[in-house]
Design a protein around this motif. Structure first.
Motif, PDB file in Angstrom:
ATOM      1  N   ARG A  27       0.833  -1.213   0.000  1.00  0.00           N
ATOM      2  CA  ARG A  27       0.000   0.000   0.000  1.00  0.00           C
ATOM      3  C   ARG A  27       0.864   1.258   0.000  1.00  0.00           C
ATOM      4  O   ARG A  27       0.544   2.237  -0.679  1.00  0.00           O
ATOM      5  CB  ARG A  27      -0.944  -0.009   1.198  1.00  0.00           C
ATOM      6  N   VAL A  28       1.949   1.257   0.761  1.00  0.00           N
ATOM      7  CA  VAL A  28       2.864   2.403   0.780  1.00  0.00           C
ATOM      8  C   VAL A  28       3.463   2.607  -0.599  1.00  0.00           C
ATOM      9  O   VAL A  28       3.503   3.733  -1.117  1.00  0.00           O
ATOM     10  CB  VAL A  28       3.983   2.201   1.841  1.00  0.00           C
ATOM     11  N   ASP A  29       3.937   1.531  -1.216  1.00  0.00           N
ATOM     12  CA  ASP A  29       4.531   1.620  -2.554  1.00  0.00           C
ATOM     13  C   ASP A  29       3.528   2.158  -3.567  1.00  0.00           C
ATOM     14  O   ASP A  29       3.862   3.020  -4.395  1.00  0.00           O
ATOM     15  CB  ASP A  29       5.045   0.249  -3.009  1.00  0.00           C
ATOM     16  N   GLU A  30       2.298   1.676  -3.516  1.00  0.00           N
ATOM     17  CA  GLU A  30       1.277   2.121  -4.465  1.00  0.00           C
ATOM     18  C   GLU A  30       0.911   3.582  -4.229  1.00  0.00           C
ATOM     19  O   GLU A  30       0.757   4.350  -5.186  1.00  0.00           O
ATOM     20  CB  GLU A  30       0.029   1.235  -4.362  1.00  0.00           C
ATOM     21  N   ALA A  31       0.796   3.992  -2.988  1.00  0.00           N
ATOM     22  CA  ALA A  31       0.483   5.389  -2.688  1.00  0.00           C
ATOM     23  C   ALA A  31       1.608   6.301  -3.176  1.00  0.00           C
ATOM     24  O   ALA A  31       1.350   7.361  -3.761  1.00  0.00           O
ATOM     25  CB  ALA A  31       0.255   5.571  -1.189  1.00  0.00           C
ATOM     26  N   MET A  32       2.839   5.892  -2.960  1.00  0.00           N
ATOM     27  CA  MET A  32       3.970   6.694  -3.441  1.00  0.00           C
ATOM     28  C   MET A  32       3.991   6.751  -4.959  1.00  0.00           C
ATOM     29  O   MET A  32       4.278   7.803  -5.541  1.00  0.00           O
ATOM     30  CB  MET A  32       5.283   6.139  -2.894  1.00  0.00           C
ATOM     31  N   ARG A  33       3.675   5.634  -5.616  1.00  0.00           N
ATOM     32  CA  ARG A  33       3.646   5.621  -7.081  1.00  0.00           C
ATOM     33  C   ARG A  33       2.619   6.616  -7.605  1.00  0.00           C
ATOM     34  O   ARG A  33       2.889   7.373  -8.533  1.00  0.00           O
ATOM     35  CB  ARG A  33       3.335   4.223  -7.610  1.00  0.00           C
ATOM     36  N   GLU A  34       1.446   6.653  -6.987  1.00  0.00           N
ATOM     37  CA  GLU A  34       0.402   7.575  -7.427  1.00  0.00           C
ATOM     38  C   GLU A  34       0.816   9.033  -7.237  1.00  0.00           C
ATOM     39  O   GLU A  34       0.646   9.857  -8.134  1.00  0.00           O
ATOM     40  CB  GLU A  34      -0.898   7.292  -6.675  1.00  0.00           C
ATOM     41  N   VAL A  35       1.365   9.349  -6.067  1.00  0.00           N
ATOM     42  CA  VAL A  35       1.791  10.724  -5.789  1.00  0.00           C
ATOM     43  C   VAL A  35       2.910  11.136  -6.729  1.00  0.00           C
ATOM     44  O   VAL A  35       2.892  12.238  -7.300  1.00  0.00           O
ATOM     45  CB  VAL A  35       2.228  10.865  -4.309  1.00  0.00           C
ATOM     46  N   LEU A  36       3.893  10.260  -6.912  1.00  0.00           N
ATOM     47  CA  LEU A  36       5.025  10.591  -7.780  1.00  0.00           C
ATOM     48  C   LEU A  36       4.609  10.702  -9.239  1.00  0.00           C
ATOM     49  O   LEU A  36       5.139  11.547  -9.972  1.00  0.00           O
ATOM     50  CB  LEU A  36       6.148   9.574  -7.610  1.00  0.00           C
ATOM     51  N   SER A  37       3.660   9.888  -9.682  1.00  0.00           N
ATOM     52  CA  SER A  37       3.179   9.992 -11.064  1.00  0.00           C
ATOM     53  C   SER A  37       2.603  11.374 -11.321  1.00  0.00           C
ATOM     54  O   SER A  37       2.894  12.002 -12.342  1.00  0.00           O
ATOM     55  CB  SER A  37       2.114   8.935 -11.345  1.00  0.00           C
TER      56      SER A  37
END
Length: 114
Positions: free
Chosen positions: A8-18
């Protein structure tokens, strides 16, 4: 940290960074897609995998631009996600699409030889 929480942390970071990468004004940063983020269990480092449209020079320039903007991007992550620590970002070129294309061509070549 549990595997589910890390996912979940990785996915949240991916969304924010995208979203953050698309807002960058650096001319070196071309068409970039954040494909994956892998955060260390202690949340100190995060590998950000990106695919870049273009040749080798465009990829190199984009990775340099992202490296220069890591502070801005890290700040955006800190602002949007409530985390104990904000990981240091390391940008890595994701060559998965190129490897898949090469594998597809090799398989096609084998089929045509039969």
């Amino acid at each position: 940290m549990s595997a589910e929480r890390m996912r979940r942390v990785d996915e949240a970071m991916r969304e924010v960074l995208s979203a953050a990468v698309s807002d960058l004004k650096d001319p070196r940063v071309g068409f970039v897609t954040v494909t994956d983020v892998r955060t260390s269990p202690d949340l100190r480092r995060a590998r950000v995998y990106v695919s870049v449209l273009g040749d080798h020079d465009a990829r190199h320039a984009t990775l340099a631009g992202l490296g220069s903007a890591h502070g801005v991007l890290q700040g955006r992550v800190a602002h949007e996600l409530r985390m104990k620590r904000t990981p240091t970002l390391d940008f890595v070129y994701d060559d998965t699409a190129e490897r898949a294309d090469r594998l597809g061509r090799l398989m096609h070549e084998l089929e045509t030889r039969r």
